[in-house]
Design a protein around this motif. Structure first.
Motif, PDB file in Angstrom:
ATOM      1  N   ALA A 254      -4.632  -0.954  -8.547  1.00  0.00           N
ATOM      2  CA  ALA A 254      -3.920  -2.823  -8.444  1.00  0.00           C
ATOM      3  C   ALA A 254      -3.680  -3.711  -9.709  1.00  0.00           C
ATOM      4  CB  ALA A 254      -4.096  -3.035  -7.445  1.00  0.00           C
TER       5      ALA A 254
ATOM      6  N   PRO B 284      -0.508   6.331  -7.275  1.00  0.00           N
ATOM      7  CA  PRO B 284       0.343   5.437  -7.256  1.00  0.00           C
ATOM      8  C   PRO B 284       1.303   5.953  -8.611  1.00  0.00           C
ATOM      9  CG  PRO B 284      -1.740   4.681  -7.212  1.00  0.00           C
ATOM     10  CD  PRO B 284      -2.125   5.723  -6.656  1.00  0.00           C
TER      11      PRO B 284
ATOM     12  N   THR C  64       1.798  -2.847  -7.841  1.00  0.00           N
ATOM     13  CA  THR C  64       2.314  -2.756  -6.467  1.00  0.00           C
ATOM     14  C   THR C  64       3.405  -3.637  -6.372  1.00  0.00           C
ATOM     15  OG1 THR C  64       0.666  -4.327  -5.589  1.00  0.00           O
ATOM     16  CG2 THR C  64       0.161  -2.577  -5.771  1.00  0.00           C
TER      17      THR C  64
ATOM     18  N   VAL D 172      -5.121  -3.462  -2.167  1.00  0.00           N
ATOM     19  CA  VAL D 172      -3.527  -4.308  -2.277  1.00  0.00           C
ATOM     20  C   VAL D 172      -3.135  -5.445  -1.291  1.00  0.00           C
ATOM     21  CG1 VAL D 172      -1.651  -3.260  -2.498  1.00  0.00           C
ATOM     22  CG2 VAL D 172      -2.922  -2.002  -3.639  1.00  0.00           C
TER      23      VAL D 172
END
Length: 432
Positions: free
Chosen positions: A14, A112, A141, A374
């Motif tokens: 993140a 991710p 993000t 996040v």
């Protein structure tokens, strides 16, 4: 928060994105100084590390573009419900493709970096002076973007081709020879690791400030079996693709295709133009398939003979890297010696397996801390945005009242102090 397969590469799940005191955009610990160029999936930036002051290149990947590429590959390679082959519009094939796409999206939710996991798996094991090194991968993000922090090659591409005319300034023969042999050593090292680059071209050959050539961009690269270098599917830039790829004949020798691409680069280095051209992709591929070579300087016999062998339309008889090493143009008639293969590949690493690709980053059992972080980062950004919008509205109202000769609405010092506190970075938001 994630178990990292290689401690030499950092993974920031993140990444915090904001501005520094000078107004520069900051991604993680890197301040974006300026734009360096555009790639197929995003922009490349010059960045400065906030702590060390070291300069790097920051490669941007828009996830939407990566997903489209992945979906296209899936639709073109998923077996049909009638026994394999390219997928055709049919109940079995479409269902299988849909299931695969759903699985890929699930993988992305858990990891991710899954959209570029092959590139990461390859990059983490490569150690060669003529290959660009990856230092850190960051996930934004908020903007749905991935960033890769890589070596800075200050001089940019070895040769800039005019996209309209497919021409450029020829490189002086001495420099062309040096750049070609450096690229050859990088390619030999890759092939020794069972890696096929699949997109060799001048744009992906970058020069450092001391004129060292480094091959970059492993987005199209693939791993092949140790017992066979066969690869499937067309990939790369049409003008640099081997004819067997243009003809879509199924499995082809990936290493032979890379040698063809390097031959096209050498032709461009020396003659300042591409050997195979056309006004459309179809025309270019037809020209490549025809394989008719014209040499602007017929007197350069040794070079032209090497080009003929590298640009041999038959991959089975195409010259190999071992044979290129001994060619008189490469050895300059015995006056130039390349490093031995053993020396060139001394940093050989353990073979990269599909398991390496699947476990570039292994998520821990409890994913909730990542999800909460996040969410916290998004709330943090929203507070900043809402505070800024409120202060802007109050400033506009104040200006309006002043223009009407009335008492102004002032921004209280406490508000400004609170905004300053709200915009301070929170170290807990960058999970590495």
């Amino acid at each position: 928060m994630y178990k990292v397969a290689n401690p030499d590469i950092k993974y920031t799940v993140a990444a915090q994105v904001g501005e520094d005191a000078q107004g520069l955009m900051v991604v993680g610990q890197y301040a974006i100084v300026r734009e360096l160029g555009h790639g197929s999936f995003g922009t490349v930036y010059l960045v400065k590390h906030a702590v060390t002051g070291e300069m790097f290149a920051l490669k941007e990947y828009h996830k939407a573009s990566l997903r489209k590429r992945l979906q296209s590959t899936t639709m073109n390679t998923t077996p049909s419900g009638r026994g394999g082959g390219p997928m055709r519009p049919g109940r079995g094939g479409l269902f299988a493709a849909r299931q695969r796409l759903l699985q890929q999206r699930s993988e992305e939710d858990a990891d991710p970096f899954s959209l570029i996991k092959t590139e990461l798996a390859i990059s983490k094991k490569l150690q060669h002076p003529n290959l660009v090194r990856l230092h850190e991968a960051l996930n934004d993000t908020e903007q749905d973007v991935l960033y890769l922090v890589i070596d800075l090659c200050e001089k940019g591409p070895v040769q800039a081709l005019n996209t309209g005319s497919a021409t450029s300034e020829p490189i002086p023969p001495k420099d062309a020879h040096r750049y070609f042999t450096q690229a050859l050593m990088a390619l030999e090292y890759l092939h020794e690791q069972d890696i096929v680059h699949r997109d060799i071209k001048p744009d992906n050959m970058l020069l450092t400030k001391d004129d060292t050539l480094k091959i970059s961009d492993f987005g199209e690269s693939t791993l092949h079996d140790q017992n066979s270098d066969m690869v499937h599917g067309s990939s790369g830039t049409p003008a640099f693709m081997a004819p067997e790829l243009c003809q879509n004949e199924g499995g082809v020798s990936g290493e032979a295709a890379d040698i063809w691409s390097l031959g096209v680069c050498l032709y461009s280095f020396i003659y300042g133009t591409l050997p195979f051209q056309g006004d459309s992709v179809i025309e270019i591929m037809d020209s490549v398939s025809a394989g008719k070579l014209h040499f602007p300087d017929p007197a350069n016999e040794q070079l032209n003979e090497l080009l003929l062998r590298m640009l041999d339309s038959n991959p089975d008889s195409r010259i190999t890297i071992a044979e290129i090493r001994k060619h008189p143009w490469v050895t300059q008639n015995g006056t130039f010696a390349l490093p031995s293969k053993r020396s060139n590949c001394k940093n050989s690493v353990t073979a990269i397996t599909q398991e390496d690709v699947d476990s570039v980053i292994q998520p821990i059992f409890d994913i909730m801390p990542v999800i909460l972080a996040v969410a916290k980062l998004r709330r943090f950004r929203r507070r900043i945005r809402e505070k800024r919008e409120r202060l802007e509205r109050e400033a506009q109202e104040r200006d309006l009242l002043l223009s009407e000769g009335q008492s102004a609405v002032t921004v209280q010092p406490d508000d400004l102090q609170q905004m300053t506190e709200d915009t301070q970075p929170d170290a807990s938001l960058a999970l590495e």
